[in-house]
Design a protein around this motif. Structure first.
Motif, PDB file in Angstrom:
ATOM      1  N   LEU A 146       0.830  -1.204   0.000  1.00 35.10           N
ATOM      2  CA  LEU A 146       0.000   0.000   0.000  1.00 35.10           C
ATOM      3  C   LEU A 146       0.862   1.250   0.000  1.00 35.10           C
ATOM      4  O   LEU A 146       2.050   1.211   0.286  1.00 35.10           O
ATOM      5  CB  LEU A 146      -0.900   0.010   1.245  1.00 35.10           C
ATOM      6  N   THR A 147       0.257   2.388  -0.330  1.00 33.60           N
ATOM      7  CA  THR A 147       0.955   3.647  -0.143  1.00 33.60           C
ATOM      8  C   THR A 147       1.124   3.857   1.357  1.00 33.60           C
ATOM      9  O   THR A 147       0.305   3.359   2.156  1.00 33.60           O
ATOM     10  CB  THR A 147       0.159   4.830  -0.722  1.00 33.60           C
ATOM     11  N   PRO A 148       2.160   4.572   1.790  1.00 36.75           N
ATOM     12  CA  PRO A 148       2.351   4.797   3.231  1.00 36.75           C
ATOM     13  C   PRO A 148       1.126   5.431   3.889  1.00 36.75           C
ATOM     14  O   PRO A 148       0.778   5.088   5.019  1.00 36.75           O
ATOM     15  CB  PRO A 148       3.556   5.738   3.287  1.00 36.75           C
ATOM     16  N   GLU A 149       0.457   6.348   3.164  1.00 37.73           N
ATOM     17  CA  GLU A 149      -0.711   7.017   3.742  1.00 37.73           C
ATOM     18  C   GLU A 149      -1.854   6.035   3.988  1.00 37.73           C
ATOM     19  O   GLU A 149      -2.450   6.006   5.071  1.00 37.73           O
ATOM     20  CB  GLU A 149      -1.190   8.145   2.813  1.00 37.73           C
ATOM     21  N   MET A 150      -2.163   5.201   2.977  1.00 39.49           N
ATOM     22  CA  MET A 150      -3.246   4.231   3.142  1.00 39.49           C
ATOM     23  C   MET A 150      -2.879   3.171   4.166  1.00 39.49           C
ATOM     24  O   MET A 150      -3.736   2.714   4.932  1.00 39.49           O
ATOM     25  CB  MET A 150      -3.583   3.577   1.801  1.00 39.49           C
ATOM     26  N   ALA A 151      -1.623   2.765   4.175  1.00 38.60           N
ATOM     27  CA  ALA A 151      -1.187   1.776   5.158  1.00 38.60           C
ATOM     28  C   ALA A 151      -1.355   2.309   6.569  1.00 38.60           C
ATOM     29  O   ALA A 151      -1.824   1.596   7.468  1.00 38.60           O
ATOM     30  CB  ALA A 151       0.270   1.395   4.907  1.00 38.60           C
ATOM     31  N   ARG A 206      12.771  -1.323   5.743  1.00 42.46           N
ATOM     32  CA  ARG A 206      12.856  -0.340   6.811  1.00 42.46           C
ATOM     33  C   ARG A 206      12.336   1.031   6.386  1.00 42.46           C
ATOM     34  O   ARG A 206      11.606   1.684   7.116  1.00 42.46           O
ATOM     35  CB  ARG A 206      14.306  -0.233   7.264  1.00 42.46           C
ATOM     36  N   SER A 207      12.716   1.456   5.181  1.00 38.68           N
ATOM     37  CA  SER A 207      12.322   2.780   4.720  1.00 38.68           C
ATOM     38  C   SER A 207      10.810   2.896   4.578  1.00 38.68           C
ATOM     39  O   SER A 207      10.209   3.885   5.011  1.00 38.68           O
ATOM     40  CB  SER A 207      13.004   3.090   3.382  1.00 38.68           C
ATOM     41  N   ASP A 208      10.178   1.880   3.966  1.00 41.06           N
ATOM     42  CA  ASP A 208       8.724   1.903   3.813  1.00 41.06           C
ATOM     43  C   ASP A 208       8.029   1.861   5.170  1.00 41.06           C
ATOM     44  O   ASP A 208       7.014   2.531   5.390  1.00 41.06           O
ATOM     45  CB  ASP A 208       8.253   0.715   2.964  1.00 41.06           C
ATOM     46  N   ALA A 209       8.572   1.063   6.082  1.00 39.54           N
ATOM     47  CA  ALA A 209       7.996   0.980   7.422  1.00 39.54           C
ATOM     48  C   ALA A 209       8.073   2.338   8.118  1.00 39.54           C
ATOM     49  O   ALA A 209       7.135   2.760   8.808  1.00 39.54           O
ATOM     50  CB  ALA A 209       8.719  -0.080   8.254  1.00 39.54           C
ATOM     51  N   ALA A 210       9.188   3.040   7.936  1.00 38.03           N
ATOM     52  CA  ALA A 210       9.351   4.363   8.545  1.00 38.03           C
ATOM     53  C   ALA A 210       8.320   5.338   7.998  1.00 38.03           C
ATOM     54  O   ALA A 210       7.764   6.160   8.739  1.00 38.03           O
ATOM     55  CB  ALA A 210      10.769   4.882   8.293  1.00 38.03           C
ATOM     56  N   LYS A 211       8.048   5.271   6.684  1.00 41.53           N
ATOM     57  CA  LYS A 211       7.052   6.158   6.082  1.00 41.53           C
ATOM     58  C   LYS A 211       5.666   5.883   6.646  1.00 41.53           C
ATOM     59  O   LYS A 211       4.873   6.805   6.867  1.00 41.53           O
ATOM     60  CB  LYS A 211       7.046   5.987   4.565  1.00 41.53           C
ATOM     61  N   ILE A 212       5.363   4.600   6.886  1.00 33.65           N
ATOM     62  CA  ILE A 212       4.060   4.250   7.452  1.00 33.65           C
ATOM     63  C   ILE A 212       3.928   4.803   8.862  1.00 33.65           C
ATOM     64  O   ILE A 212       2.914   5.414   9.215  1.00 33.65           O
ATOM     65  CB  ILE A 212       3.865   2.723   7.454  1.00 33.65           C
ATOM     66  N   VAL A 213       4.946   4.606   9.681  1.00 30.56           N
ATOM     67  CA  VAL A 213       4.897   5.107  11.058  1.00 30.56           C
ATOM     68  C   VAL A 213       4.797   6.631  11.061  1.00 30.56           C
ATOM     69  O   VAL A 213       4.074   7.217  11.874  1.00 30.56           O
ATOM     70  CB  VAL A 213       6.146   4.656  11.851  1.00 30.56           C
ATOM     71  N   THR A 214       5.496   7.299  10.156  1.00 36.30           N
ATOM     72  CA  THR A 214       5.441   8.753  10.064  1.00 36.30           C
ATOM     73  C   THR A 214       4.025   9.241   9.811  1.00 36.30           C
ATOM     74  O   THR A 214       3.617  10.299  10.288  1.00 36.30           O
ATOM     75  CB  THR A 214       6.370   9.258   8.939  1.00 36.30           C
ATOM     76  N   ASN A 215       3.254   8.465   9.052  1.00 35.79           N
ATOM     77  CA  ASN A 215       1.892   8.867   8.705  1.00 35.79           C
ATOM     78  C   ASN A 215       0.850   8.444   9.730  1.00 35.79           C
ATOM     79  O   ASN A 215      -0.333   8.754   9.557  1.00 35.79           O
ATOM     80  CB  ASN A 215       1.522   8.298   7.328  1.00 35.79           C
TER      81      ASN A 215
END
Length: 341
Positions: A146-151, A206-215
């Motif tokens: 998913l996109t980080p925002e939707m995730a 890791r990078s994608d996970a960080a984007k999800i947590v950021t959102n």
């Protein structure tokens, strides 16, 4: 063509979204539906809003939209349109299905990601149901597609234990083979009808996970990080490091940038700026005194090249200083999760 018009930032009265919406309303329903079907979820939502907004478009607006379309068309070649299906058809005719697929898998592995991209059309409620109803490892794979925002929106509907577990698993993902994707697709039949073939697809990390947590909503992000660090201190810290990196500092206003730079060693800043974009360099130096800025410019121009690892380490340390100052309330890093009253 339409995605280019959607991204158009011209200063005319009719912007890219409005122009695309006007053109769609001029087409027949079948033609307009065919074009909408080729858009991704974000573009489809944007064009839908725009179509409602151009109901009262003037003749001048229509003319501007047509001009924009003609100008875009002149700069576009039709050679690459729908290239992938044609290439696949030609290769299969020439080599047979098996040999063609072996070659196409090697030269165009990204095609296997298209089916998983359809997950992004699901509602966040349906995604949350899938994350809860399936095995956590399957949930992590769904999350990573998913996109980080939707995730983040979907993850926010789950309890904290599930949130941290799925983020941990998503951060640990790497290459997923075709068999795993086939199994995932079978499990997803109850949520969305998709099919996919192809080679391994790079998902998660890791990078994608960080984007999800950021959102994630403010407060939830820190609780998820805390649980992650309890489970895997190193991974949790790495995700936190990736949530705010040196390049993000360019978004700070002058007041907060000045406060940060006053707390950073000059030699470290000089080293970090070697790997920064010209815009970031100018933004940071503008917040220093003229003398300090000139000293740094001279040092950057006259000193020998620095190792990339040393530059990245300096940038990482400055980003860490910024995070610590933000936690202490000394600077405001901003961000989409911040509320102001």
């Amino acid at each position: 063509m339409f995605d280019e018009m959607l991204a158009d930032t011209a200063s005319t009265k009719v912007d890219g979204d409005a122009a695309a919406a006007i053109l769609l309303t001029l087409l027949g329903e079948a033609e307009a539906a065919a074009i909408l079907g080729a858009l991704n979820p974000v573009e489809a939502r944007r064009i839908g809003v725009a179509m409602l907004g151009v109901a009262t478009a003037s003749a001048a607006d229509v003319e501007a939209a047509l001009d924009m379309f003609v100008n875009r068309s002149r700069a576009t070649t039709g050679l690459g349109l729908d290239a992938a299906p044609r290439v696949r058809s030609v290769f299969k005719a020439a080599l047979g299905n098996v040999r063609a697929e072996n070659i196409l898998t090697e030269i165009a592995p990204q095609t296997s990601a298209s089916a998983l991209d359809k997950l992004r059309w699901m509602s966040t409620d349906a995604i949350a149901a899938a994350l809860t109803g399936e095995h956590p490892q399957v949930g992590a794979l769904i999350l990573a597609c998913l996109t980080p925002e939707m995730a983040a929106q979907s993850l926010a509907k789950l309890d904290e234990e599930q949130q941290s577990d799925l983020i941990y698993r998503a951060a640990s993902l790497g290459s997923v083979n075709a068999a795993a994707l086939d199994e995932l697709e079978q499990l997803l039949d109850r949520y969305v009808l998709v099919s996919a073939t192809g080679a391994a697809v790079k998902v998660g990390g890791r990078s994608d996970a960080a984007k999800i947590v950021t959102n994630l909503p403010k407060g939830i992000d820190q609780r998820v990080l805390k649980r992650l660090k309890k489970r895997d201190k190193t991974l949790g810290q790495e995700i936190e490091d990736d949530m705010f990196v040196f390049d993000d500092l360019a978004a700070l206003d002058s007041k907060n940038m000045g406060a940060l730079l006053r707390s950073v060693d000059t030699q470290m800043l000089t080293l970090a700026l070697r790997g920064a974009s010209p815009a970031t360099v100018e933004k940071m130096l503008a917040c220093l005194s003229a003398r300090a800025a000139e000293t740094i410019r001279d040092e950057m121009a006259e000193s020998a090249p620095a190792k990339r690892a040393e530059v990245e380490a300096a940038q990482k340390e400055i980003a860490a200083v910024a995070r610590r100052m933000a936690e202490d309330g000394e600077v405001n890093l901003g961000g989409k999760n911040d509320d102001y009253v």
